[in-house]
Design a protein around this motif. Structure first.
Motif, PDB file in Angstrom:
ATOM      1  N   ARG A 135       0.850  -1.181   0.000  1.00 55.48           N
ATOM      2  CA  ARG A 135       0.000   0.000   0.000  1.00 55.48           C
ATOM      3  C   ARG A 135       0.890   1.236   0.000  1.00 55.48           C
ATOM      4  O   ARG A 135       1.937   1.251   0.661  1.00 55.48           O
ATOM      5  N   TRP A 136       0.467   2.253  -0.740  1.00 60.17           N
ATOM      6  CA  TRP A 136       1.201   3.516  -0.792  1.00 60.17           C
ATOM      7  C   TRP A 136       0.235   4.647  -0.453  1.00 60.17           C
ATOM      8  O   TRP A 136      -0.719   4.894  -1.183  1.00 60.17           O
ATOM      9  N   ILE A 137       0.472   5.323   0.671  1.00 59.94           N
ATOM     10  CA  ILE A 137      -0.292   6.521   1.050  1.00 59.94           C
ATOM     11  C   ILE A 137       0.491   7.720   0.531  1.00 59.94           C
ATOM     12  O   ILE A 137       1.493   8.123   1.111  1.00 59.94           O
ATOM     13  N   ASP A 138       0.040   8.264  -0.597  1.00 57.82           N
ATOM     14  CA  ASP A 138       0.826   9.311  -1.261  1.00 57.82           C
ATOM     15  C   ASP A 138       0.446  10.721  -0.824  1.00 57.82           C
ATOM     16  O   ASP A 138       1.086  11.693  -1.245  1.00 57.82           O
ATOM     17  N   GLU A 139      -0.577  10.878   0.008  1.00 59.97           N
ATOM     18  CA  GLU A 139      -0.923  12.180   0.581  1.00 59.97           C
ATOM     19  C   GLU A 139      -1.093  12.003   2.091  1.00 59.97           C
ATOM     20  O   GLU A 139      -2.204  12.029   2.623  1.00 59.97           O
ATOM     21  N   PRO A 140       0.013  11.832   2.802  1.00 57.22           N
ATOM     22  CA  PRO A 140      -0.082  11.577   4.237  1.00 57.22           C
ATOM     23  C   PRO A 140      -0.617  12.781   5.006  1.00 57.22           C
ATOM     24  O   PRO A 140      -0.331  13.930   4.649  1.00 57.22           O
ATOM     25  N   GLU A 141      -1.395  12.500   6.034  1.00 56.37           N
ATOM     26  CA  GLU A 141      -1.899  13.539   6.928  1.00 56.37           C
ATOM     27  C   GLU A 141      -1.149  13.416   8.248  1.00 56.37           C
ATOM     28  O   GLU A 141      -1.150  12.366   8.878  1.00 56.37           O
ATOM     29  N   GLU A 142      -0.511  14.506   8.667  1.00 57.56           N
ATOM     30  CA  GLU A 142       0.322  14.464   9.866  1.00 57.56           C
ATOM     31  C   GLU A 142      -0.480  14.047  11.100  1.00 57.56           C
ATOM     32  O   GLU A 142       0.038  13.351  11.972  1.00 57.56           O
ATOM     33  N   ALA A 143      -1.753  14.434  11.164  1.00 59.08           N
ATOM     34  CA  ALA A 143      -2.569  14.091  12.333  1.00 59.08           C
ATOM     35  C   ALA A 143      -2.744  12.585  12.482  1.00 59.08           C
ATOM     36  O   ALA A 143      -2.978  12.084  13.590  1.00 59.08           O
ATOM     37  N   ARG A 144      -2.645  11.845  11.377  1.00 57.50           N
ATOM     38  CA  ARG A 144      -2.827  10.395  11.430  1.00 57.50           C
ATOM     39  C   ARG A 144      -1.518   9.632  11.576  1.00 57.50           C
ATOM     40  O   ARG A 144      -1.521   8.413  11.770  1.00 57.50           O
ATOM     41  N   MET A 145      -0.399  10.340  11.483  1.00 55.89           N
ATOM     42  CA  MET A 145       0.889   9.660  11.515  1.00 55.89           C
ATOM     43  C   MET A 145       1.176   8.930  12.825  1.00 55.89           C
ATOM     44  O   MET A 145       1.700   7.809  12.804  1.00 55.89           O
ATOM     45  N   PRO A 146       0.874   9.508  13.997  1.00 56.33           N
ATOM     46  CA  PRO A 146       1.195   8.769  15.225  1.00 56.33           C
ATOM     47  C   PRO A 146       0.542   7.405  15.303  1.00 56.33           C
ATOM     48  O   PRO A 146       1.195   6.416  15.672  1.00 56.33           O
ATOM     49  N   ARG A 147      -0.730   7.308  14.954  1.00 58.75           N
ATOM     50  CA  ARG A 147      -1.400   6.007  15.003  1.00 58.75           C
ATOM     51  C   ARG A 147      -0.898   5.076  13.915  1.00 58.75           C
ATOM     52  O   ARG A 147      -0.832   3.854  14.101  1.00 58.75           O
ATOM     53  N   CYS A 148      -0.537   5.645  12.761  1.00 57.81           N
ATOM     54  CA  CYS A 148       0.026   4.833  11.674  1.00 57.81           C
ATOM     55  C   CYS A 148       1.334   4.184  12.112  1.00 57.81           C
ATOM     56  O   CYS A 148       1.553   2.987  11.914  1.00 57.81           O
ATOM     57  N   VAL A 149       2.217   4.990  12.741  1.00 56.59           N
ATOM     58  CA  VAL A 149       3.508   4.455  13.182  1.00 56.59           C
ATOM     59  C   VAL A 149       3.319   3.471  14.327  1.00 56.59           C
ATOM     60  O   VAL A 149       3.932   2.400  14.347  1.00 56.59           O
ATOM     61  N   ALA A 150       2.468   3.831  15.272  1.00 59.06           N
ATOM     62  CA  ALA A 150       2.262   2.955  16.433  1.00 59.06           C
ATOM     63  C   ALA A 150       1.688   1.603  16.034  1.00 59.06           C
ATOM     64  O   ALA A 150       1.956   0.592  16.691  1.00 59.06           O
ATOM     65  N   GLY A 151       0.901   1.570  14.951  1.00 61.51           N
ATOM     66  CA  GLY A 151       0.300   0.318  14.516  1.00 61.51           C
ATOM     67  C   GLY A 151       1.194  -0.532  13.643  1.00 61.51           C
ATOM     68  O   GLY A 151       0.855  -1.678  13.325  1.00 61.51           O
TER      69      GLY A 151
END
Length: 401
Positions: A282-298
């Motif tokens: 999967r490629w998220i090509d428009e990342p949203e900074e607000a969602r990054m913490p949960r993305c990394v933690a998961g």
């Protein structure tokens, strides 16, 4: 004409480090979520929280009409304590082309763009920008430009002209001296912090009254950053192909905007999904900074291949979230994480070596006890320590003038 918006922070405090103010190019802080934007935001966030006696008054300069998606609470300015140093923020809404004319009229540029006459030093994060002529400045070097390129020439020119160069590893200090001829007494080392994503995760979980995300059943191999050739995305995909051929249950997750390797990655992904299915990558090509913490933690681990990074900030932030690291053999990474359990350093051109490391990293990243110990190992790296190191460096630079 220009329209400048100025917002004052805490009231001026007596007993500051020096009477001089430090101006800082803050443009990328609200305007650019990752990379240099994160460095600027977290540095300033920490600076304005230092006791006033330990910190310089700050002038935060922003130049240009670009959007500011990180405005508000992500900057950490609105809730700065009253015990911190005085700071002001100046936004000059001029197009970049107009600002560039300041190179021909440095006195006018200083009048229009700042800093004020109180500022004894300007801290730059990019060579030659903003164009403020003879204003004494320091510059941060978190990545080396490609040798022989125009960017490398600009970086060398700025480092030589600077009152001081701030770097984030011993290797970077040696290279600034050997490549650019900067005297050792004008090179200053600073740590970087690791707590940014962990702090944001805890704050968002508390606000939403939800628990932090559990480790996902699908094990994600996380690749962060713009899709550029210097980050080896196609090589990462080749190693993942080897891993999947071993029947490993994992997904490769790219999070980054398109860069010069975007087309090559899309082509390589097309071949890989034929063999392993659409769900494998999967490629998220428009990342949203607000969602990054949960993305990394998961995620289960961080795969971080890079050509010439000189700062360990991304690996450290992922470690603070408990993630193992598979990374290029770069001194900036090895200096801080080379001795810690859960770090493997690999050659970008060897997919089998990377796949072997990925297998080990997936096992480690699936162990909750390992993740707790991994997160604890990154706690000593704080942005407060970085802020104090910057202030000490600026004090020495100003003392020479």
């Amino acid at each position: 004409m220009t329209r400048a918006d100025r917002t004052d922070g805490a009231a001026p405090a007596h007993g500051s480090l020096l009477d001089a103010t430090v101006a800082l190019d803050y443009t990328s802080g609200p305007g650019h979520a990752p990379g240099v934007g994160r460095y600027v935001r977290e540095l300033v966030r920490a600076l304005v929280r230092l006791p006033a006696r330990n910190a310089f008054p700050l002038e935060l300069l922003e130049v240009g009409r670009a959007p500011r998606p990180m405005e508000g609470s992500p900057l950490g300015l609105e809730d700065a304590p009253s015990t911190g140093p005085h700071f002001s923020r100046r936004i000059t809404r001029l197009p970049r082309r107009a600002v560039a004319l300041g190179e021909r009229a440095p006195r006018l540029a200083r009048l229009v763009l700042g800093p004020s006459r109180r500022a004894g030093l300007l801290h730059r994060v990019a060579p030659d920008w903003p164009p403020l002529g003879a204003v004494p400045f320091s510059i941060a070097v978190a990545e080396f430009a490609p040798p022989g390129s125009a960017a490398a020439e600009s970086q060398a020119r700025s480092c030589l002209a600077a009152a001081g160069v701030i770097v984030f590893s011993a290797d970077a200090a040696a290279r600034v001296e050997s490549l650019y001829g900067v005297p050792p007494d004008r090179i200053f080392r600073s740590p970087v912090g690791s707590e940014h994503w962990q702090r944001d995760l805890e704050e968002s979980s508390a606000q939403r009254a939800v628990a932090p995300p559990p480790i996902r059943p699908t094990r994600d191999i996380l690749v962060l950053g713009a899709i550029r050739a210097a980050r080896f995305p196609v090589e990462a995909l080749a190693a993942f192909d080897v891993l999947r051929q071993r029947r490993a249950d994992a997904r490769l997750l790219f999070v980054g905007r398109p860069g010069d390797a975007a087309a090559a990655l899309q082509e390589a992904v097309g071949h890989l999904v034929v063999r392993h299915g659409q769900a494998a990558v999967r490629w998220i090509d428009e990342p949203e900074e607000a969602r990054m913490p949960r993305c990394v933690a998961g995620a289960t681990l961080l795969l971080h291949l890079a050509e010439d990074e000189a700062s360990p900030v991304t690996p450290l932030e992922a470690a603070r979230m408990g993630l193992p690291l598979i990374a290029s053999k770069l001194p900036a990474f090895e200096e801080v994480l080379g001795e810690s359990a859960g770090s493997w350093f690999v050659s970008e051109s060897d997919p089998v070596e990377i796949a072997d490391a990925l297998e080990l990293g997936l096992a480690a990243g699936s162990d909750p006890e390992f993740r707790r110990q991994r997160a604890d190992s990154a706690k000593p790296f704080t942005w407060e320590a970085a802020a104090l190191a910057h202030c000490a460096a600026w004090k020495r630079m100003l003392g020479r003038q």
